[in-house]
Write a protein that holds these residues in place. Structure first.
Motif, PDB file in Angstrom:
ATOM      1  N   GLY A 103      -9.888  12.167  27.871  1.00 27.71           N
ATOM      2  CA  GLY A 103     -11.184  11.855  28.451  1.00 27.71           C
ATOM      3  C   GLY A 103     -11.096  10.936  29.659  1.00 27.71           C
ATOM      4  O   GLY A 103     -12.129  10.525  30.194  1.00 27.71           O
ATOM      5  N   THR A 118     -16.643  13.185  27.649  1.00 24.31           N
ATOM      6  CA  THR A 118     -16.052  12.864  26.350  1.00 24.31           C
ATOM      7  C   THR A 118     -16.712  11.616  25.777  1.00 24.31           C
ATOM      8  O   THR A 118     -16.582  10.518  26.342  1.00 24.31           O
ATOM      9  CB  THR A 118     -14.531  12.641  26.478  1.00 24.31           C
ATOM     10  OG1 THR A 118     -13.947  13.771  27.135  1.00 24.31           O
ATOM     11  CG2 THR A 118     -13.895  12.433  25.117  1.00 24.31           C
ATOM     12  N   ALA A 121     -13.527   8.544  24.191  1.00 21.45           N
ATOM     13  CA  ALA A 121     -12.350   8.750  25.033  1.00 21.45           C
ATOM     14  C   ALA A 121     -11.299   7.696  24.697  1.00 21.45           C
ATOM     15  O   ALA A 121     -11.635   6.565  24.307  1.00 21.45           O
ATOM     16  CB  ALA A 121     -12.746   8.662  26.505  1.00 21.45           C
TER      17      ALA A 121
END
Length: 697
Positions: A103, A118, A121
């Protein structure tokens, strides 16, 4: 609890030269970096403020040991990003290795940009954990900065370390910047460990451990004791927490941190320092450090957690000077040391090499100047302020320093001292900080007058002579003294208290710098006692023995072989079968006891042996009876000494008598009683007849 705007470095403190003690110039705070840019929607930038909201960014830092890679720890940064955040980026330390992301995308210079999609992450990397006084300052975002001047002078040694089975590390704190829409979004940081461990604000321990806690005065004290340090603690966990709780109550310098996180560091590491404090209230102290000491790092590092001001070059000395002074004063108030120990510690600041240093001018400093001279000045100003009579103390000045919004200048400090203790005290502060002048240590009477507290005056006196006891002797020896391996050497130490309060004492006997015997106790006012400290040397050599300020030279030797100084016999002519008495005088040559086996022999054939021990300058007497058989010249010996005598045959009458006696003892089996008696008479008559014939010739 409070935010601190200035990025500060860790200064290495020298508690007892050459041993270093690290602690920051001021507690380190964490502020998020605000990125000066705008989003298309005009989303504002923010930094964390400590506010908690379900819509905040949550950053969880997880630390883990890497047993296959000692010297490094595994770090995982887990970002939970709410929908209102449109951009986010973070910058890692330049020491991060083997970085992997989910991410995030690397944009260069250690910066990673969130992909915007995301929700959770992560960034994982390996972080070299070993930090020394030469590898940089300790700051959340400036971990690669060069070492401070004092740190560089302290020499090589660990501030943080990963040994493999355990690690004591600085928790990484990467900078984070973000943009968001709508209501304000802040950043919440938490830290944890993957596996056994404990985490404070900026210090973490990874490995097996126990935690002790105590809450007093709205403050929770957490003491982490690693399994590797459990047997190394020289004081109990409860005693440490009790002392810190007492210090928490005594120090009236402003708000207390909600939690103090303290680690007892295992001692099998070449630590550069005795203890280190960083962040608001995180610290570690070597597990074997004392508590009943004017320089106890346990109290010194706690005092640092109560300092919240930012110094300038002119006032930097106050950080360590105040911590060193209050550590000694708290130990005195808790009756862990007596006034004499308190005074000995502070008065060092008026002596070389600190006597010509200027506290407000760092270019004049010797390593340790803010501690030695700074603590003496802080204590003297405390005494003067108290004598001013307005109820203020030096703690009043520190409290006002903690309330300052910006860096504290020298003039501002002097004005606060004047406000607390009057112009005369302010003038003294100016003289003692801006010139080479130093106050003289005050007396116990002056202390009682200013601090309104009775003090103990405990004196310890060691004699010029020592005693020895053991298998050879029990005596008193002048020094330098010579004794044998295995003898017990004892030094009687007189302890007296001429003060007005009960005092504690601890005396130690050291040989070649290693403590071999200690004694401690409490002594009421007007009392005296004697402690006897002993040592039994196991090997020969010349040693230096010390008690307090007295030094003794002790020469240890192996016992020598005893010598026979004289040997006599009570008769020089004897008849075979008679007994003589040998008398031997056994001595120890030189100034060392003698020990050995003395052999007794007749004509070179050993008949017996005796073990003897003799003190130097003395002798022992051996009396040995010997039965001699057979005529002739005989030589008797004890050790190397010999005497001779003559053994004669028995006279004839004696022979007859002996023969008769022998005949009466001969069995006469086979004869009747009368026959046996007749035979005996006949034998006697025959012997007489032979005797007469011999005389007629």
């Amino acid at each position: 609890m409070r935010q601190r705007a200035l990025l500060v470095a860790v200064l290495v403190c020298l508690v007892v030269a050459p041993v270093a003690h690290a602690t920051p110039l001021a507690p380190v705070g964490g502020h998020e970096t605000t990125v000066a840019a705008a989003s298309p929607a005009g989303a504002p930038f923010s930094s964390d403020t400590g506010a908690i909201s379900d819509d905040d960014i949550r950053l969880t830092t997880t630390l883990a040991l890497t047993p296959a890679q000692p010297g490094a720890v595994a770090v995982t940064l887990r970002f939970e990003v709410p929908d209102s955040v449109v951009d986010l980026e973070t910058t890692l330390t330049t020491r991060a290795e083997a970085v992997s992301t989910e991410g995030f995308t690397a944009t260069g210079d250690g910066t990673y940009e969130w992909d915007g999609d995301t929700a959770t992450a992560t960034i994982s990397y390996t972080l070299p954990a070993n930090r020394t006084t030469t590898t940089g300052r300790l700051h959340p975002t400036l971990e690669d900065a060069p070492p401070s001047r004092a740190a560089a002078e302290a020499g090589e040694g660990y501030l943080f370390v990963d040994t493999g089975p355990w690690a004591l590390v600085a928790t990484p704190s990467p900078s984070v910047a973000w943009r968001y829409r709508g209501d304000r979004v802040d950043l919440q940081r938490t830290a944890t460990t993957d596996g056994p461990g404990a985490v404070g604000g900026r210090v973490a321990f990874l490995g097996e451990h126990t935690v002790s806690e105590r809450t007093d005065h709205g403050q929770t004290l957490r003491l982490v004791v690693p399994a590797a340090a459990k047997e190394q603690l020289t004081v109990s966990q409860s005693a440490i927490l009790s002392s810190l709780a007492s210090a928490s109550a005594s120090l009236r310098v402003g708000d207390r941190d909600e939690t103090v996180f303290l680690v007892a560091a295992p001692t099998g590491v070449d630590w550069a320092v005795r203890g280190l404090q960083t962040a608001d209230a995180d610290a570690w102290v070597r597990a074997d450090e004392p508590l009943d000491d004017a320089q106890s790092p346990w109290l010194h590092e706690y005092v640092h957690t109560r300092q919240a001001f930012t110094p300038t070059a002119e006032t930097e000395w106050i950080i360590e000077g105040a911590a060193d002074y209050y550590a000694a004063l708290l130990a005195l108030q808790q009756e862990r040391i007596d006034f004499a120990a308190f005074a000995r510690h502070l008065e060092q600041g008026a002596r070389a090499p600190y006597d010509d240093d200027v506290l407000a001018d760092q270019s004049t400093w010797t390593v340790g100047t803010p501690y030695r001279k700074g603590s003496l000045v802080a204590g003297d100003l405390d005494r003067r302020i108290r004598l001013a009579g307005d109820g203020a103390t030096f703690a009043t000045v520190v409290r006002r320093l903690n309330a300052e919004d910006g860096p504290v200048s020298g003039e501002r400090f002097l004005s606060l001292v004047s406000a607390a203790g009057g112009d005369a005290t302010g003038d003294a502060a100016r003289r003692f900080t801006r010139t080479e002048a130093a106050p003289q240590m005050w007396s116990a009477d002056a202390h009682e007058a200013a601090f309104d507290a009775a003090v103990a005056r405990v004196s310890v006196t060691a004699p010029s002579r020592v005693t020895t006891a053991g298998p050879y002797r029990n005596t008193t020896l002048a020094t330098p003294a010579t004794l044998a391996v295995g003898e017990t050497l004892t030094v009687p130490v007189d302890v007296a208290n001429t003060g007005a309060a009960t005092g504690d004492y601890r005396v130690a006997l050291a040989v070649d710098g290693r403590t071999v015997s200690t004694a401690n106790g409490s002594i009421p006012p007007g009392a005296n006692t004697t402690e006897r400290l002993s040592w039994v040397p196991e090997t020969a050599g010349t040693h230096t023995m010390t008690i307090r300020d007295r030094t003794y030279e002790i020469r240890v030797r192996d016992p020598v072989e005893p010598t026979i100084s004289s040997l006599t016999v009570n008769r020089t002519r004897v008849t075979a079968g008679e007994r003589v008495l040998l008398t031997a005088s056994v001595a120890a040559p030189g100034d060392v006891p003698a020990e050995g086996v003395v052999a007794v022999a007749v004509d070179g054939q050993r008949t017996s042996s005796q073990r003897v021990r003799v003190a130097p300058g003395e002798s022992v007497t051996l009396r040995v009876p010997i039965d001699l058989d057979g005529p002739g010249e005989r030589t008797l010996s004890v050790g190397d000494a010999r005497v001779s005598l003559t053994v004669e045959r028995p006279a004839a009458a004696d022979v007859v008598a002996d023969s008769a006696a022998q005949l009466t003892e001969v069995p006469v089996g086979g004869f009747g009683v009368v026959v046996a008696a007749a035979a005996l008479l006949a034998a006697a008559a025959l012997a007489v007849g032979r005797g007469r014939r011999g005389r007629s010739r």
